[in-house]
Each structure stands twice: as C-alpha cells, then as structure tokens.
Motif scaffolding. Structure first.
Motif, PDB file in Angstrom:
ATOM      1  N   ASN A 165       0.846  -1.169   0.000  1.00  0.00           N
ATOM      2  CA  ASN A 165       0.000   0.000   0.000  1.00  0.00           C
ATOM      3  C   ASN A 165       0.891   1.232   0.000  1.00  0.00           C
ATOM      4  O   ASN A 165       1.636   1.449   0.949  1.00  0.00           O
ATOM      5  N   GLN A 166       0.835   2.011  -1.073  1.00  0.00           N
ATOM      6  CA  GLN A 166       1.593   3.255  -1.120  1.00  0.00           C
ATOM      7  C   GLN A 166       0.613   4.385  -0.901  1.00  0.00           C
ATOM      8  O   GLN A 166      -0.366   4.521  -1.626  1.00  0.00           O
ATOM      9  N   GLY A 172       8.097  12.167   1.670  1.00  0.00           N
ATOM     10  CA  GLY A 172       8.257  11.092   0.696  1.00  0.00           C
ATOM     11  C   GLY A 172       7.054  10.174   0.632  1.00  0.00           C
ATOM     12  O   GLY A 172       6.161  10.212   1.482  1.00  0.00           O
ATOM     13  N   LEU A 173       7.031   9.325  -0.383  1.00  0.00           N
ATOM     14  CA  LEU A 173       5.985   8.326  -0.549  1.00  0.00           C
ATOM     15  C   LEU A 173       6.137   7.259   0.519  1.00  0.00           C
ATOM     16  O   LEU A 173       7.218   6.715   0.726  1.00  0.00           O
ATOM     17  N   LYS A 228       6.420  -0.249   7.652  1.00  0.00           N
ATOM     18  CA  LYS A 228       6.212   1.037   6.982  1.00  0.00           C
ATOM     19  C   LYS A 228       7.563   1.711   6.781  1.00  0.00           C
ATOM     20  O   LYS A 228       8.419   1.665   7.651  1.00  0.00           O
ATOM     21  N   PHE A 229       7.714   2.328   5.597  1.00  0.00           N
ATOM     22  CA  PHE A 229       8.927   3.098   5.319  1.00  0.00           C
ATOM     23  C   PHE A 229       8.625   4.152   4.269  1.00  0.00           C
ATOM     24  O   PHE A 229       7.633   4.063   3.552  1.00  0.00           O
ATOM     25  N   THR A 245      10.634  -8.878  -0.140  1.00  0.00           N
ATOM     26  CA  THR A 245      11.422  -8.138  -1.129  1.00  0.00           C
ATOM     27  C   THR A 245      11.351  -6.622  -0.955  1.00  0.00           C
ATOM     28  O   THR A 245      12.391  -5.963  -1.016  1.00  0.00           O
ATOM     29  N   PRO A 246      10.173  -6.008  -0.753  1.00  0.00           N
ATOM     30  CA  PRO A 246      10.169  -4.546  -0.579  1.00  0.00           C
ATOM     31  C   PRO A 246      11.010  -4.080   0.610  1.00  0.00           C
ATOM     32  O   PRO A 246      11.701  -3.063   0.520  1.00  0.00           O
TER      33      PRO A 246
END
Length: 142
Positions: free
Chosen positions: A10-11, A20-21, A42-43, A132-133
C-alpha cells in the motif's frame, strides 16, 4: 517452517517528516501452515536514513482466539554494509499501537524480557530475507 503470505503493498500518504511516498505492508505468517503471526511494516522513500518501522504480533491466532491472547513487538530495522540491525522500540513509536487485532503493543523494556521476544526476532529474520520490498529498501544505499 515459517511461510509468509504477502498482501499487496500500500503506497499512501506523504511521510509527515520528509514528504516522501510511504509504503505500508501487511503480512500474515504461518508456521507449518498454522496461523502464527501478523506483521506490519512502513517506510518512506525520502528519508535520509533508511529505517523500516515494524510491528510483529504473536500469540494465539486460532478461530476462537482473541486479541487478549496476543502481544505485539514494535521494531526498527536498518541495514549496515555487513548486516541487518533490528531494535525494539516503545509502543508509542508504533503506527499500529492502537490496532486491536494484534493485542497489546509492548514497551521496549517489557519486550526485552517477554517469553516471545526470540520468536519476534525470528519473524524479523524472515522479513529481511523473504520480504522483497523491505530487503530492497534497506539495501538501496549499501
């Protein structure tokens, strides 16, 4: 053996501190095909320091279980040139501290001595290897 079920990333909203996004992740963890844990992460893509804030919830996840049978560990994940680093943080720094389903989020001092803390770190090990993210985000500067 742990397996992770990956929900779509979820972006969303811009990060409050850097604009930032923000990417938010929800993951379900199974141990030998039995519900075992949930984690959130979350990042932001614009932070000068790459940090992932995460919460790992462990305890009973069967059909008749309740949030009172679970506890959550708030974490920060970082990467250095040679390793991933994880630290327990206080509940007030977790974006999910009020999420009912995960049970009570422990403060750092409670978490350090909780009987499930090693399991929280075990889930974290899988996060940085198989998610992976998270792995790509942490490794972007290394």
């Amino acid at each position: 053996m742990l397996n992770i079920e990956f929900e779509p990333d979820n972006q969303s909203e811009p990060c409050q501190c850097c604009g930032g996004l923000t990417t938010s992740l929800t993951r379900f963890v199974y141990n030998d095909n039995n519900a075992y844990a949930i984690y959130y992460a979350k990042f932001s893509n614009n932070h000068p320091e790459r940090v992932v804030v995460a919460t790992v919830s462990l305890g009973e996840w069967g059909e008749d279980s309740t949030p009172a049978q679970r506890v959550a560990f708030a974490l920060e994940l970082r990467a250095s040139k040679n390793e991933y680093q994880v630290g327990l943080i206080d509940a007030k720094f977790s974006p999910w501290q009020d999420a009912k389903i995960i049970g009570r989020t422990l403060n750092r001092e409670e978490a350090l001595t909780h009987p499930l803390v090693k399991e929280a770190f075990h889930v974290n090990d899988h996060m940085v290897i198989y998610d992976t993210p998270i792995r790509d985000y942490l490794n972007a500067n290394n």
